[in-house]
Design a protein around this motif. Sequence first.
Motif, PDB file in Angstrom:
ATOM      1  N   CYS A 123     -21.309 -29.156  24.448  1.00  0.00           N
ATOM      2  CA  CYS A 123     -21.365 -27.816  25.035  1.00  0.00           C
ATOM      3  C   CYS A 123     -22.798 -27.418  25.346  1.00  0.00           C
ATOM      4  CB  CYS A 123     -20.726 -26.813  24.078  1.00  0.00           C
ATOM      5  SG  CYS A 123     -20.746 -25.105  24.681  1.00  0.00           S
ATOM      6  N   LEU A 124     -23.699 -27.612  24.391  1.00  0.00           N
ATOM      7  CA  LEU A 124     -25.083 -27.215  24.611  1.00  0.00           C
ATOM      8  C   LEU A 124     -25.729 -28.021  25.738  1.00  0.00           C
ATOM      9  CD1 LEU A 124     -27.529 -25.556  23.947  1.00  0.00           C
ATOM     10  CD2 LEU A 124     -28.002 -27.069  22.007  1.00  0.00           C
ATOM     11  N   SER A 125     -25.383 -29.292  25.838  1.00  0.00           N
ATOM     12  CA  SER A 125     -25.950 -30.132  26.905  1.00  0.00           C
ATOM     13  C   SER A 125     -25.564 -29.604  28.278  1.00  0.00           C
ATOM     14  CB  SER A 125     -25.482 -31.576  26.753  1.00  0.00           C
ATOM     15  OG  SER A 125     -25.979 -32.147  25.568  1.00  0.00           O
ATOM     16  N   LYS A 126     -24.325 -29.150  28.412  1.00  0.00           N
ATOM     17  CA  LYS A 126     -23.865 -28.625  29.689  1.00  0.00           C
ATOM     18  C   LYS A 126     -24.484 -27.265  29.985  1.00  0.00           C
ATOM     19  CE  LYS A 126     -19.532 -31.222  29.837  1.00  0.00           C
ATOM     20  NZ  LYS A 126     -18.052 -31.184  29.786  1.00  0.00           N
ATOM     21  N   VAL A 127     -24.534 -26.404  28.979  1.00  0.00           N
ATOM     22  CA  VAL A 127     -25.145 -25.088  29.178  1.00  0.00           C
ATOM     23  C   VAL A 127     -26.635 -25.247  29.505  1.00  0.00           C
ATOM     24  CG1 VAL A 127     -25.737 -22.901  28.061  1.00  0.00           C
ATOM     25  CG2 VAL A 127     -23.467 -23.897  27.729  1.00  0.00           C
ATOM     26  N   ALA A 128     -27.274 -26.248  28.909  1.00  0.00           N
ATOM     27  CA  ALA A 128     -28.694 -26.495  29.193  1.00  0.00           C
ATOM     28  C   ALA A 128     -28.919 -26.808  30.667  1.00  0.00           C
ATOM     29  CB  ALA A 128     -29.216 -27.631  28.319  1.00  0.00           C
ATOM     30  N   LYS A 129     -27.970 -27.483  31.301  1.00  0.00           N
ATOM     31  CA  LYS A 129     -28.082 -27.758  32.733  1.00  0.00           C
ATOM     32  C   LYS A 129     -28.090 -26.457  33.526  1.00  0.00           C
ATOM     33  CE  LYS A 129     -25.817 -32.300  32.706  1.00  0.00           C
ATOM     34  NZ  LYS A 129     -24.663 -33.096  33.229  1.00  0.00           N
ATOM     35  N   THR A 130     -27.244 -25.533  33.110  1.00  0.00           N
ATOM     36  CA  THR A 130     -27.200 -24.219  33.771  1.00  0.00           C
ATOM     37  C   THR A 130     -28.516 -23.480  33.570  1.00  0.00           C
ATOM     38  OG1 THR A 130     -24.823 -24.117  33.267  1.00  0.00           O
ATOM     39  CG2 THR A 130     -25.879 -22.076  33.984  1.00  0.00           C
ATOM     40  N   ILE A 131     -29.011 -23.503  32.336  1.00  0.00           N
ATOM     41  CA  ILE A 131     -30.267 -22.818  32.017  1.00  0.00           C
ATOM     42  C   ILE A 131     -31.411 -23.357  32.866  1.00  0.00           C
ATOM     43  CG2 ILE A 131     -31.998 -22.468  30.218  1.00  0.00           C
ATOM     44  CD1 ILE A 131     -29.670 -22.481  28.183  1.00  0.00           C
ATOM     45  N   ARG A 132     -31.518 -24.667  32.940  1.00  0.00           N
ATOM     46  CA  ARG A 132     -32.613 -25.272  33.708  1.00  0.00           C
ATOM     47  C   ARG A 132     -32.497 -24.947  35.192  1.00  0.00           C
ATOM     48  NH1 ARG A 132     -31.774 -29.677  29.955  1.00  0.00           N
ATOM     49  NH2 ARG A 132     -30.377 -30.692  31.441  1.00  0.00           N
ATOM     50  N   TYR A 133     -31.281 -24.809  35.687  1.00  0.00           N
ATOM     51  CA  TYR A 133     -31.090 -24.455  37.091  1.00  0.00           C
ATOM     52  C   TYR A 133     -31.526 -23.007  37.351  1.00  0.00           C
ATOM     53  CZ  TYR A 133     -28.796 -23.423  41.527  1.00  0.00           C
ATOM     54  OH  TYR A 133     -28.537 -23.025  42.816  1.00  0.00           O
ATOM     55  N   LEU A 134     -31.192 -22.119  36.441  1.00  0.00           N
ATOM     56  CA  LEU A 134     -31.431 -20.692  36.654  1.00  0.00           C
ATOM     57  C   LEU A 134     -32.864 -20.250  36.375  1.00  0.00           C
ATOM     58  CD1 LEU A 134     -28.259 -19.224  34.887  1.00  0.00           C
ATOM     59  CD2 LEU A 134     -28.613 -19.411  37.357  1.00  0.00           C
ATOM     60  N   SER A 135     -33.489 -20.862  35.370  1.00  0.00           N
ATOM     61  CA  SER A 135     -34.721 -20.318  34.815  1.00  0.00           C
ATOM     62  C   SER A 135     -35.979 -20.696  35.580  1.00  0.00           C
ATOM     63  CB  SER A 135     -34.860 -20.774  33.360  1.00  0.00           C
ATOM     64  OG  SER A 135     -36.071 -20.317  32.820  1.00  0.00           O
ATOM     65  N   LYS A 136     -36.863 -19.681  35.722  1.00  0.00           N
ATOM     66  CA  LYS A 136     -38.209 -19.939  36.221  1.00  0.00           C
ATOM     67  C   LYS A 136     -39.068 -20.552  35.126  1.00  0.00           C
ATOM     68  CE  LYS A 136     -38.398 -16.099  39.553  1.00  0.00           C
ATOM     69  NZ  LYS A 136     -39.108 -14.843  39.904  1.00  0.00           N
ATOM     70  N   GLY A 137     -38.621 -20.393  33.885  1.00  0.00           N
ATOM     71  CA  GLY A 137     -39.397 -20.954  32.776  1.00  0.00           C
ATOM     72  C   GLY A 137     -38.968 -20.462  31.405  1.00  0.00           C
ATOM     73  N   LYS A 138     -38.830 -19.151  31.249  1.00  0.00           N
ATOM     74  CA  LYS A 138     -38.569 -18.585  29.926  1.00  0.00           C
ATOM     75  C   LYS A 138     -37.090 -18.682  29.536  1.00  0.00           C
ATOM     76  CE  LYS A 138     -42.477 -15.386  30.084  1.00  0.00           C
ATOM     77  NZ  LYS A 138     -42.907 -13.966  30.088  1.00  0.00           N
ATOM     78  N   VAL A 139     -36.871 -19.218  28.327  1.00  0.00           N
ATOM     79  CA  VAL A 139     -35.512 -19.408  27.820  1.00  0.00           C
ATOM     80  C   VAL A 139     -35.403 -18.817  26.421  1.00  0.00           C
ATOM     81  CG1 VAL A 139     -33.794 -21.112  27.085  1.00  0.00           C
ATOM     82  CG2 VAL A 139     -35.180 -21.524  29.147  1.00  0.00           C
ATOM     83  N   LEU A 140     -34.370 -18.022  26.204  1.00  0.00           N
ATOM     84  CA  LEU A 140     -34.034 -17.501  24.883  1.00  0.00           C
ATOM     85  C   LEU A 140     -32.618 -17.986  24.590  1.00  0.00           C
ATOM     86  CD1 LEU A 140     -34.476 -13.785  23.680  1.00  0.00           C
ATOM     87  CD2 LEU A 140     -33.027 -15.495  22.603  1.00  0.00           C
TER      88      LEU A 140
END
Length: 217
Positions: free
Chosen positions: A153-170
């Motif tokens: 689950c986290l691996s897939k959500v991480a793909k979404t995060i990397r697509y959306l984010s300019k840099g900052k992740v919480l």
Amino acid sequence: MSDSDDDVPTLSAHTLAALQEFYNETRTGPDQDRAAADPFAVGAVEEDWRMSQFWYSDETAALLAEEVVREAGEGGRIACVSAPSVYQKLKQGAVDGSDRVSAVVLEYDRRFATYADDFIFYDYNEPLSLPSAVAPQSFDVVLADPPYLSEECLSKVAKTIRYLSKGKVLLCTGAIMENVAKELLGVKMCSFLPKHNRNLSNEFRCFVNYPSRLLSS
């Protein structure tokens, strides 16, 4: 939403009804009345444990909302991935500066479609299946709370995060996901301890990939 059909225990219709009745009984009282009156109150949309939904406490939602507003900056854009409690707190107008940022909520639960254009349907099993209007690296801060404590689950959500984010992740997830989260997103565990309206059996933590007050709070 679930990892797989094999992972989900099968309960009888009678048991499901009894569990939901108990669940509903615990959501009565003044707090629930306030949620019903305010469409952006944390809890305005009932938790559904069958979708692994566990809302943050009002205090935690407010603190996380303050954090993303501060980090997004004036005119910043915030994506709340499977974290509707924080989105709701941002829209309540109770957090200083929330009127100077914009936010969207990415959710599998279509009940959140009541938030109109701020709602983006999201299935973590299809992490990059997003509307064309959602441009890559278009959000100043991405706050994500994956629905399941699994590497898959986290691996897939991480793909979404990397697509959306300019840099900052919480990232908000179980402490047991620390090593996987660090490997996938380069995040560090914060000392801040998030709390939920219901006690969870797993220790829950926040992780960031930028200098944050949460690291030492």
